[in-house]
Design a protein around this motif. Structure first.
Motif, short mmCIF file in Angstrom:
data_model
loop_
_atom_site.label_atom_id
_atom_site.label_comp_id
_atom_site.label_asym_id
_atom_site.label_seq_id
_atom_site.Cartn_x
_atom_site.Cartn_y
_atom_site.Cartn_z
N ASP A 270 90.93 36.96 10.49
CA ASP A 270 90.34 38.08 9.76
C ASP A 270 91.09 39.36 10.10
OD1 ASP A 270 87.71 38.75 8.13
OD2 ASP A 270 88.01 40.36 9.59
N VAL A 271 91.10 40.30 9.16
CA VAL A 271 91.85 41.54 9.37
C VAL A 271 91.31 42.33 10.56
CG1 VAL A 271 90.42 42.89 7.78
CG2 VAL A 271 92.81 43.54 8.16
N THR A 272 90.02 42.18 10.83
CA THR A 272 89.43 42.91 11.96
C THR A 272 89.95 42.43 13.30
OG1 THR A 272 87.55 41.39 12.03
CG2 THR A 272 87.32 43.35 10.65
N GLU A 273 90.55 41.24 13.34
CA GLU A 273 91.00 40.65 14.59
C GLU A 273 92.49 40.85 14.85
OE1 GLU A 273 89.86 36.62 13.95
OE2 GLU A 273 87.81 36.93 14.67
N LEU A 274 93.17 41.61 14.00
CA LEU A 274 94.61 41.80 14.17
C LEU A 274 94.93 42.56 15.46
CD1 LEU A 274 95.70 42.78 10.54
CD2 LEU A 274 96.16 40.62 11.73
N THR A 275 95.97 42.10 16.15
CA THR A 275 96.44 42.80 17.35
C THR A 275 97.45 43.87 16.94
OG1 THR A 275 98.26 41.23 17.66
CG2 THR A 275 96.15 40.69 18.70
N LEU A 276 97.86 44.69 17.89
CA LEU A 276 98.83 45.75 17.60
C LEU A 276 100.15 45.19 17.08
CD1 LEU A 276 99.88 48.65 17.63
CD2 LEU A 276 100.33 48.39 20.09
N PRO A 277 100.77 44.18 17.70
CA PRO A 277 102.02 43.64 17.15
C PRO A 277 101.85 43.07 15.75
CG PRO A 277 101.70 42.88 19.41
CD PRO A 277 100.42 43.52 18.99
N GLU A 278 100.71 42.42 15.50
CA GLU A 278 100.48 41.86 14.16
C GLU A 278 100.29 42.95 13.13
OE1 GLU A 278 98.27 37.79 15.87
OE2 GLU A 278 97.11 39.51 15.15
#
Length: 916
Positions: A321-329
């Motif tokens: 989910d977009v809410t779970e994206l990390t900084l590199p992603e």
């Protein structure tokens, strides 16, 4: 002497200076006077009025376009194609992690996590999970999905209890919201998961702003500093560098261009874009504009679909989910905006990683992140979700295409689909099991077919499963790899082979109600021997599989159990092939313009979906139901537009359906599908194998029908029986399906119009009290035999098939021949299908039985006066068709392929399918 007079000195006067001043000042006053003269001012006023008029005109025009766009929903958050809801039950072997995974696939986020308020939430409290449904849980003003508390047993595995939090009541089962399987709508094939501004993690917002429009939240819609920077870089940088082609459009301008304008590069379009951006900024907040941009932006391609928006991109590239994206992603996705194809991570991971690191460096320079955060993120490997097979597993793409093709039947305006919720019948647990079963068996078949120099990945398969009671399609796999081929083979016409035979035998049993020419029962006997039939002044000589015969009487039941071709054709000839094809058409199978006797062996083409729907008549006591893929269509607010249901019609009487099911249960227990039992499959099922050019298996329980097809797209001979090719896929899928839905198992209740009698299978008559060969048989009331068999007690019963040992679970092997040799001969062994080797062993090879014109040696055409069945070793069979030119004296090159029919229809192919 002359006297000189002194020179007279002239006094300078102010008047001379004034004269000189007046001489210079007068032209200046005239210039200003002429500049601001009445004619000039009038012209300027006209020009200013015209400009204001133009601006006012375009303000009205552009405002109307923008207001018209904003009047409806640009993107409907809940729009899309949904799977069927998931049912959970007390006692179900489901773990806490499994439940959380289900909720995440349905778009839920953890309680307290930053996300849009409309989304569903869950909270983990020890070994319990509390579930708060999303706003989408309301349909027609009623909440369909309740607030739940699911308590797991110790260790987090197994549901111990379910509590409805709305009324604090314990319940035994509950439904969870379905997951969205696709957002693809229309011909553009765009995929988009609509998100809100609050769904965007802060580091993703910063990454987008740094790369696209750093002063977005300050400027009025036009980034003048960005325009100047773009112009400077265009003339200062390397012309071939991406920086030289960098635009200066603000985020608002990009959004306007994508939503309201064309991408043409003209000054007129740029001026309109700028003006409309200023107007749009007066209509929406910055957050709303930013969210629209994040849903519209193009971010790549996958499996023939366009990836639009960061919600879809997060799923496509990272399976999260977009809410779970990390900084590199987040930095990687923001870097894709400039050129998604150039920075495709599957095509060029090094370039994609370099672009991500460039974005991280820019974020550090802009102060959006610290240098340490940038360094740590740059050191993180770029790990994207595997592309191969993920679309097939997670999104049921063939089924989605099928659903979209159906929408035209329910919607007058297809463009409205992008704002609708489409609830379907697909069970994603079963869909994943179906794809796994297909992938596993096709990999095994690749190894087998490699011995025939067939390239891996060539053989294809299709699987479709229906709820026999409602017609709902619960699983559909149209091929092995959707990215390589979007052809849905579930809807492709193929010769069904012996899976069609049950309709021949059902027509025979119908003579109990219409005894023309006589009453035929499951105990009626026929001679299993070569025969020639005459139909429409043509001779037709079908052959059993492997040209093997018992030369003894066999009952109707045993003929189906062994899939005897000659007996099947004899039965069809006796009851007439026209009646057989009429019954099949009543069950939903295609009705030919003209029936041929060979159609009794399944030469009339049908799709796997049509076969599955036809078999619901056997599973449901004679009542056939049409396939249903869409359960309900609602608006984005949950108002029902249409709720389709399957149409039912009676094909058979319950008595005929029951006897046919009993006979097909014997096919599984001791006939051509007995390998199913050898694989350890113990559920109570009925079914029929089929082998034409392809391999088939159609089987069912009282509540579930599943059909599997295996073959080549070009119609080449598969050279494997249905038991070798399709049956393993069916077995793996049905094992998973019945474990997931134990309520779909059970047995068929015997109708009141059925009676039983003990018969002698060698004669079909009543068995003598002391007969060692007697067995119980079912009859429609009033049709049981009344004469006792006079066969000598020492007579042996009709021999049954000897099935080989169970094959390895993942490697198909040729199955035993389904027919017996001449009486007195040794029962056929698996080696009898092989070729003798120098060491005396036998190498298994594939065989194919074709209808041949013996006068030409070519594959028979419908017009051939004499037709014989002949079995060939694969690779040695004729490839060309016979035709009327070889029997009327007309010239023509021998072996020329039969020309297509002038009306464009497909001719009935008389290629006799093999028995099983």
């Amino acid at each position: 002497m002359a006297v000189g007079h002194p020179t007279k000195q002239r006094r300078r006067s102010s008047k001379a200076r004034v004269v000189r001043y007046d001489d210079w000042a007068e032209p200046r006053r005239e210039w200003w006077r002429r500049l601001f003269s009445a004619p000039v001012i009038a012209v300027l006023a006209v020009l200013a009025t015209a400009c204001l008029g133009v601006l006012a005109y375009y303000y009205v025009v552009f405002s109307a376009r923008i207001d018209r766009l904003l009047r409806g929903e640009i993107f409907t958050r809940s729009a899309g194609i949904y799977a069927a809801p998931k049912e959970i039950r007390v006692g179900e072997n489901l773990s806490l992690d499994d439940l959380i995974a289900l909720l995440k696939r349905a778009g839920y986020v953890e309680r307290g996590q930053q996300a849009d308020s409309s989304r569903g939430r869950y909270a983990v409290e020890g070994t319990a999970v509390e579930i708060e449904p999303s706003e989408n849980s309301v349909i027609d003003g009623q909440r369909v999905f309740a607030r739940l508390r699911v308590q797991f047993a110790r260790g987090g595995r197994g549901i111990a209890s379910i509590t409805d939090l709305d009324n604090s009541r314990r319940i035994t089962r509950a439904w969870l919201e379905p997951e969205q399987i696709s957002s693809v709508m229309g011909r553009e094939r765009e995929k988009r998961r609509v998100i809100g501004f609050k769904d965007l993690p802060p580091h993703l917002v910063k990454a987008i702003l740094v790369t696209e429009d750093r002063s977005f939240f300050e400027h009025p819609g036009i980034n003048f500093r960005g325009i100047l920077r773009a112009l400077w870089r265009r003339y200062d940088a390397d012309p071939n560098s991406p920086l030289a082609r960098q635009g200066g459009s603000s985020i608002t301008q990009q959004l306007v261009k994508n939503l309201l304008l064309s991408p043409e590069r003209t000054l007129r379009r740029k001026l309109a874009e700028a003006y409309m951006s200023l107007i749009l900024e007066t209509r929406l907040s910055k957050e709303e504009i930013f969210a629209l941009y994040c849903n519209e932006v193009y971010l790549g391609q996958q499996a023939g679909f366009s990836i639009n928006g960061f919600g879809e991109a997060a799923q496509a590239y990272f399976n999260k989910d977009v809410t779970e994206l990390t900084l590199p992603e987040a930095a990687f996705l923001a870097g894709l905006i400039r050129s998604p194809n150039r920075y495709n991570p599957y095509r060029d991971p090094e370039r994609a990683t370099a672009r991500r690191n460039q974005v991280l460096q820019s974020m550090a320079e802009a102060g959006a992140i610290t240098p340490q955060e940038a360094a740590e993120a740059q050191a993180t490997p770029l790990k994207v979700a595997p592309a191969k097979g993920r679309v097939d597993i997670s999104e049921a793409p063939y089924f989605v295409d099928y659903v979209q093709n159906l929408l035209g039947d329910y919607l007058a305006d297809m463009s409205a689909a992008q704002h609708l919720r489409i609830y379907t019948s697909i069970d994603m647990d079963l869909q994943r099991a179906a794809y796994a079963a297909v992938a596993k068996q096709l990999a095994a078949l690749d190894r087998v077919l490699a011995r025939r120099k067939i390239a891996p990945g060539t053989v294809q398969a299709a699987l479709v499963a229906l709820n026999a009671q409602t017609g709902e399609i619960v699983a559909m796999v149209g091929g092995r790899d959707y990215e390589k081929s979007q052809l849905n083979r579930v809807e492709a016409l193929r010769q069904p082979g012996s899976v069609f035979k049950p309709f021949v035998y059902a027509t025979a049993l119908n003579t109990a109600y219409d005894p023309v020419p006589r009453v035929i029962t499951a105990a009626t006997t026929f001679m299993d021997e070569p025969k020639t039939f005459t139909f429409d002044d043509q001779e037709y000589s079908p052959g059993n599989f492997g040209d093997q015969y018992t030369y003894a009487p066999v009952t109707l039941r045993d003929a189906l159990v062994r899939s005897l071709n000659v007996v099947t054709v004899e039965v069809a000839n006796e009851v007439t092939i026209g009646r057989v094809m009429n019954l099949a058409a009543k069950a939903g199978l295609p009705k030919p313009a003209r029936p041929y006797l060979a159609m009794a062996l399944g030469t009339n083409e049908a799709t796997p979906l049509q076969i599955a729907s036809a078999y619901t008549a056997f599973a449901q006591n004679g009542v056939r139901v049409t396939p249903v893929a869409i359960d309900r269509i609602t608006t984005g607010r949950g108002e029902t537009v249409v709720a389709p249901v399957g149409q039912k019609n009676e094909v058979l009487t319950p008595e005929v359906a029951f006897i046919m099911t009993s006979m097909m249960k014997d096919v599984v227990n001791r006939g051509t599908a007995a390998r199913l039992r050898a694989r350890g499959f113990r559920a109570n099922v009925a079914g029929k194998t089929g082998t034409s050019r392809d391999g088939w298996f159609a089987g069912y329980t009282p509540s579930l029908v599943c059909v599997v097809w295996v073959g080549f797209d070009d119609g080449s001979q598969l050279g494997l029986t249905g038991a070798d090719s399709a049956l393993p896929i069916w077995a793996d899928f049905m094992t998973a399906a019945l474990n997931e839905h134990p309520e779909w198992t059970g047995d068929w209740q015997m109708p009141a119009g059925i009676e039983t009698a003990e018969i002698d299978p060698t004669t079909g008559q009543l068995a003598a009290p002391d007969s060692p060969n007697k067995r119980l048989e079912y009859f429609i009331r009033g049709t049981a035999p009344t004469v006792q068999s006079q066969a000598p007690p020492e007579a042996s019963p009709t021999p049954e098939i000897e099935m080989p040992d169970a094959p390895p679970p993942d490697l198909p092997v040729p199955e035993a021949s389904p027919a017996e040799p001449t009486q007195g001969a040794e029962r056929p062994r698996l080696e009898s299908r092989g070729l003798s080797q120098p060491d005396g062993s036998a190498r298994s090879v594939g065989t194919i039985t074709l209808d041949i014109d013996p006068t030409t040696g070519l594959i028979a055409a419908p017009t051939c006066p004499v037709i014989r069945s002949k079995t060939f070793i694969i690779g040695q069979e004729p490839r060309r068709y016979c035709g009327p030119q070889y029997h009327t004296g007309r010239s023509g090159a021998l072996g020329e392929r039969e020309p297509p029919r002038s009306d464009g229809s497909s001719r009935p192919r008389l290629i006799a399918p093999r028995g099983p």
